[in-house]
Design an enzyme around this catalytic site. Structure first.
Site, PDB file in Angstrom:
ATOM      1  N   TYR A 225     136.129  37.678 -78.318  1.00 24.67           N
ATOM      2  CA  TYR A 225     136.831  38.643 -77.489  1.00 24.67           C
ATOM      3  C   TYR A 225     138.308  38.710 -77.906  1.00 24.67           C
ATOM      4  O   TYR A 225     138.693  38.151 -78.918  1.00 24.67           O
ATOM      5  CB  TYR A 225     136.608  38.316 -76.021  1.00 24.67           C
ATOM      6  CG  TYR A 225     135.133  38.334 -75.675  1.00 24.67           C
ATOM      7  CD1 TYR A 225     134.381  39.498 -75.853  1.00 24.67           C
ATOM      8  CD2 TYR A 225     134.460  37.181 -75.270  1.00 24.67           C
ATOM      9  CE1 TYR A 225     133.009  39.520 -75.594  1.00 24.67           C
ATOM     10  CE2 TYR A 225     133.096  37.194 -75.005  1.00 24.67           C
ATOM     11  CZ  TYR A 225     132.382  38.360 -75.172  1.00 24.67           C
ATOM     12  OH  TYR A 225     131.027  38.368 -74.936  1.00 24.67           O
TER      13      TYR A 225
ATOM     14  N   HIS B  37     140.141  33.217 -71.458  1.00 24.61           N
ATOM     15  CA  HIS B  37     139.053  33.248 -72.441  1.00 24.61           C
ATOM     16  C   HIS B  37     139.623  33.591 -73.813  1.00 24.61           C
ATOM     17  O   HIS B  37     139.941  34.734 -74.104  1.00 24.61           O
ATOM     18  CB  HIS B  37     138.030  34.302 -72.024  1.00 24.61           C
ATOM     19  CG  HIS B  37     136.681  34.128 -72.655  1.00 24.61           C
ATOM     20  ND1 HIS B  37     136.458  33.317 -73.747  1.00 24.61           N
ATOM     21  CD2 HIS B  37     135.463  34.683 -72.361  1.00 24.61           C
ATOM     22  CE1 HIS B  37     135.175  33.363 -74.075  1.00 24.61           C
ATOM     23  NE2 HIS B  37     134.551  34.193 -73.245  1.00 24.61           N
ATOM     24  N   GLY B  38     139.719  32.566 -74.659  1.00 22.60           N
ATOM     25  CA  GLY B  38     140.184  32.760 -76.028  1.00 22.60           C
ATOM     26  C   GLY B  38     139.084  32.521 -77.035  1.00 22.60           C
ATOM     27  O   GLY B  38     139.350  32.114 -78.167  1.00 22.60           O
ATOM     28  N   ALA B  39     137.831  32.773 -76.625  1.00 25.85           N
ATOM     29  CA  ALA B  39     136.670  32.391 -77.435  1.00 25.85           C
ATOM     30  C   ALA B  39     135.682  33.550 -77.586  1.00 25.85           C
ATOM     31  O   ALA B  39     135.910  34.667 -77.132  1.00 25.85           O
ATOM     32  CB  ALA B  39     135.974  31.191 -76.769  1.00 25.85           C
TER      33      ALA B  39
ATOM     34  N   GLN C 114     137.456  33.067 -64.711  1.00 27.27           N
ATOM     35  CA  GLN C 114     137.708  33.240 -66.140  1.00 27.27           C
ATOM     36  C   GLN C 114     138.234  34.646 -66.390  1.00 27.27           C
ATOM     37  O   GLN C 114     137.590  35.638 -66.045  1.00 27.27           O
ATOM     38  CB  GLN C 114     136.448  33.025 -66.981  1.00 27.27           C
ATOM     39  CG  GLN C 114     136.801  32.994 -68.467  1.00 27.27           C
ATOM     40  CD  GLN C 114     135.599  33.043 -69.383  1.00 27.27           C
ATOM     41  OE1 GLN C 114     134.900  34.045 -69.410  1.00 27.27           O
ATOM     42  NE2 GLN C 114     135.347  31.974 -70.115  1.00 27.27           N
TER      43      GLN C 114
ATOM     44  N   PRO D 293     131.193  29.415 -67.692  1.00 30.59           N
ATOM     45  CA  PRO D 293     131.223  30.854 -67.411  1.00 30.59           C
ATOM     46  C   PRO D 293     130.048  31.560 -68.070  1.00 30.59           C
ATOM     47  O   PRO D 293     129.757  31.320 -69.242  1.00 30.59           O
ATOM     48  CB  PRO D 293     132.557  31.306 -68.011  1.00 30.59           C
ATOM     49  CG  PRO D 293     132.912  30.258 -69.014  1.00 30.59           C
ATOM     50  CD  PRO D 293     132.356  28.980 -68.489  1.00 30.59           C
TER      51      PRO D 293
ATOM     52  N   THR E 270     128.271  35.561 -68.138  1.00 26.29           N
ATOM     53  CA  THR E 270     128.198  36.960 -67.729  1.00 26.29           C
ATOM     54  C   THR E 270     126.838  37.242 -67.104  1.00 26.29           C
ATOM     55  O   THR E 270     125.801  36.904 -67.672  1.00 26.29           O
ATOM     56  CB  THR E 270     128.425  37.882 -68.942  1.00 26.29           C
ATOM     57  OG1 THR E 270     129.773  37.716 -69.397  1.00 26.29           O
ATOM     58  CG2 THR E 270     128.201  39.336 -68.578  1.00 26.29           C
TER      59      THR E 270
ATOM     60  N   ARG F   2     140.061  28.493 -72.964  1.00 28.51           N
ATOM     61  CA  ARG F   2     138.792  28.270 -73.661  1.00 28.51           C
ATOM     62  C   ARG F   2     138.855  28.755 -75.103  1.00 28.51           C
ATOM     63  O   ARG F   2     139.360  29.845 -75.390  1.00 28.51           O
ATOM     64  CB  ARG F   2     137.643  28.984 -72.947  1.00 28.51           C
ATOM     65  CG  ARG F   2     136.270  28.511 -73.474  1.00 28.51           C
ATOM     66  CD  ARG F   2     135.121  29.136 -72.720  1.00 28.51           C
ATOM     67  NE  ARG F   2     133.915  28.342 -72.881  1.00 28.51           N
ATOM     68  CZ  ARG F   2     132.681  28.842 -72.959  1.00 28.51           C
ATOM     69  NH1 ARG F   2     132.489  30.143 -72.900  1.00 28.51           N
ATOM     70  NH2 ARG F   2     131.643  28.047 -73.079  1.00 28.51           N
TER      71      ARG F   2
END
Length: 357
Positions: free
Chosen positions: A182, A177-179, A100, A24, A26, A229
């Site tokens: 954020y 997204h656990g990284a 994601q 992923p 941005t 993640r």
């Protein structure tokens, strides 16, 4: 038989053409109505459909989850219809694509949000390093609104609803997204999360949000369609983790019973922790190895052969090489990524990187 990157791989019941993942990234080009992807977005992802798995750019599950300019959402009907054009284009090329789901939490700025909203977080702690990017250039971070227990519950529900929207939009699954500093990572951390209730303090409490989000999303669309993640020890976006091994081992122990499709580790400098997590995790293990300051390169494919990972995720190299799996098989050559075009802009540095053909 020793596995290789070109081998097919079954992920959550879906057969992937190879073990190469588009990470992923941005790109800030959601110029469609209501923060939605455009026809150019569809072309961008379709060009890269030879990946075993594409994971999209971070996509906000709610209005307040947006942390950067022109990032897409998955919380309105307009966004769902726009993403359907993207998934149709990828599937027409034989690809597999997960969305994601990324809630940026305290990383962001009120100017990116509707009037009256400010970024949120586990505690009212303003990031002390970095600056948020806005349409008016860099700004100063604000002190986030501390989420109440009720608001945390609504946030969990937002993730589940966004996952349903992703399936309605034609995605094959979602990645939570656990990284990278954020919202979910903020709850895992020691400096952003100063709570003394059931959402903070002990490792079991710090992991609670990530586990509840994963459980809600798995219940909504099936665990076989869900990835998660993490980035242990990654200080990005002003994150401090004092006892990362304890926290991430507690997280994986609680995620394993959900039978998720995969764990995606964005590795940081804590190399010794990665094999421990690999051993603890019970389904597919996706690794974006730590190669700082260089981007992940072809040499990382040996990690599949060594058994360190089931799949390898490539970021900037995939951005600049739409046909990356073919180039990896042939040993190159490789286009050089242009950082000046990473965020925002038009087709330049987005859909105009040449293929070998």
């Amino acid at each position: 038989m020793t596995p290789s990157a070109t081998d097919r791989f079954v992920l959550g019941g879906i057969e992937l053409a190879n073990r190469i993942v588009m990470s992923p990234m941005t790109r800030s080009r959601a110029y469609g109505p209501d923060a939605s992807p455009t026809a150019l977005t569809a072309a961008y992802y379709a060009q890269r459909a030879s990946a075993g798995l594409i994971v999209t750019e971070g996509t906000q599950p709610s209005v307040v989850g947006q942390g950067y300019p022109d990032t897409p959402g998955l919380h309105t009907d307009t966004q769902v219809r726009a993403w359907r054009r993207v998934t149709d284009a990828v599937h027409a090329e034989g690809g597999v694509i997960f969305a994601q789901l990324m809630h940026s939490g305290r990383i962001g700025h009120p100017s990116l949000l509707p009037d009256g909203l400010i970024p949120v977080g586990p505690s009212p702690v303003r990031p002390t390093s970095g600056t948020p990017f806005t349409h008016d250039g860099p700004q100063e971070y604000v002190t986030p609104h501390e989420l109440t227990d009720e608001e945390i519950g609504r946030t969990v529900a937002d993730f589940a609803n966004a996952a349903r929207n992703a399936v309605a939009a034609g995605f094959d699954g979602v990645e939570i997204h656990g990284a990278n500093g954020y919202l979910i990572h903020q709850f895992l951390s020691d400096n952003a999360n100063l709570r003394t209730d059931r959402w903070g303090g002990s490792p079991e409490n710090r992991v609670r949000l990530g586990v509840e989000v994963a459980a809600a999303v798995a219940d909504a669309i099936g665990g076989h369609r869900v990835g998660f993640r993490i980035s242990p020890g990654n200080p990005y976006n002003d994150i401090t983790e004092v006892r990362p091994a304890e926290v991430y081992e507690a997280l994986l122990e609680r995620l394993n019973p959900l039978s998720l499709a995969y764990l995606h580790v964005g590795e940081g400098p804590l190399h010794d922790l990665t094999p421990r997590l690999r051993k603890l995790w019970t389904s597919a293990f996706v690794l974006n190895p730590y190669t700082h300051p260089a981007p992940t390169g072809p040499e990382s494919l040996r990690l599949i052969e060594d058994g360190a990972a089931d799949l390898i995720a490539f970021g900037a190299l995939f951005l600049a090489n739409p046909d990356l799996p073919r180039r990896l098989r042939r040993g190159g050559p490789y286009n050089t990524p242009d950082p000046a075009t990473f965020f925002g802009g038009d087709e330049r540095g987005y859909t105009d990187y040449p293929t070998l053909d």
